[in-house]
Scaffold this active site. Structure first.
Site: not given
Length: 234
Positions: A101-103
């Site tokens: 998952l993106d930050v």
């Protein structure tokens, strides 16, 4: 298994530190001090004690984490806290995120040290559905919404790609909130799909992977181990 390897597998010690601990007399095997790092042990029956603490091999772990913002899925330390830093388990650094998952994306993140299980979840061949809730910058209503739903169902051509996305499902929860179900894992795919529709994602949350939904009792940053039945879903 060699004793020095067993020590490194079951304690914070590296192999070199394990050898040092053995030389310093900090380890006993079945009640007797032992200093030979190459000693072979029976991991099921032998009793190994380091500084008064009995050691045991860590089995395979399967973790559900409610990932908060500003947490990254990388193994190496970077600008942000790592997902594995939130997991209070022995040898947590051996856990690997199952997909990423993106930050700035929140929600369901799975972590495990079972590589085969992870592959079953992430392999495109298995077409494991992932559901995301996106807060959008621009409202989608009326004909625009119908057009977007159709485009997503047919497959979108993303910038820089040579093939369209696999058919996906778009459901509007409100004019500015959308539920998107995809079966792929392309780079920044959800954000790029909405960009292809002329919109922008302000925030993104993953709510489920396959038949496994994020436990509603987990606050951001909290985690729990999967049940036997949940592990068997994949």
């Amino acid at each position: 298994m060699r004793l020095d390897r067993f020590l490194s597998e079951t304690s914070p010690l590296t192999r070199s530190l394990a050898k040092r601990a053995l030389k310093n007399g900090e380890v006993t095997l079945n009640g007797e001090p032992i200093k030979q790092s190459a000693t072979q042990i029976d991991t099921d029956n032998d009793v190994v004690v380091l500084n008064g603490e009995r050691l045991a091999l860590v089995g395979l772990r399967y973790i559900m984490l409610h990932k908060p913002v500003d947490v990254e899925c990388n193994a190496r330390r970077g600008l942000y806290q790592r997902a594995i830093d939130l997991i209070d388990l022995p040898k947590a650094d051996r856990l690997q995120p199952v997909g990423r998952l993106d930050v700035d994306t929140t929600g369901l993140l799975l972590l495990t040290d079972d590589g085969q299980w992870s592959h079953r979840v992430t392999s495109p061949r298995h077409r494991c559905a992932k559901v995301y809730i996106a807060e959008l910058a621009e409202p989608m209503e009326g004909a625009t919404a119908e057009w977007a739903i159709g485009q997503v169902a047919d497959g979108l051509m993303l910038d820089g790609e040579e093939t369209p996305t696999q058919p996906a499902t778009l459901r509007l929860l409100s004019p500015t909130q959308a539920e998107l179900t995809i079966t792929e894992g392309r780079y920044h795919q959800v954000k790029r799909m909405f960009a292809a529709l002329g919109n922008h994602v302000n925030s993104l949350h993953r709510s489920s992977i396959g038949d496994l939904a994020l436990d509603a009792s987990l606050a951001p940053g909290e985690w729990r181990e999967l049940t036997t039945d949940e592990i068997a879903l994949f």
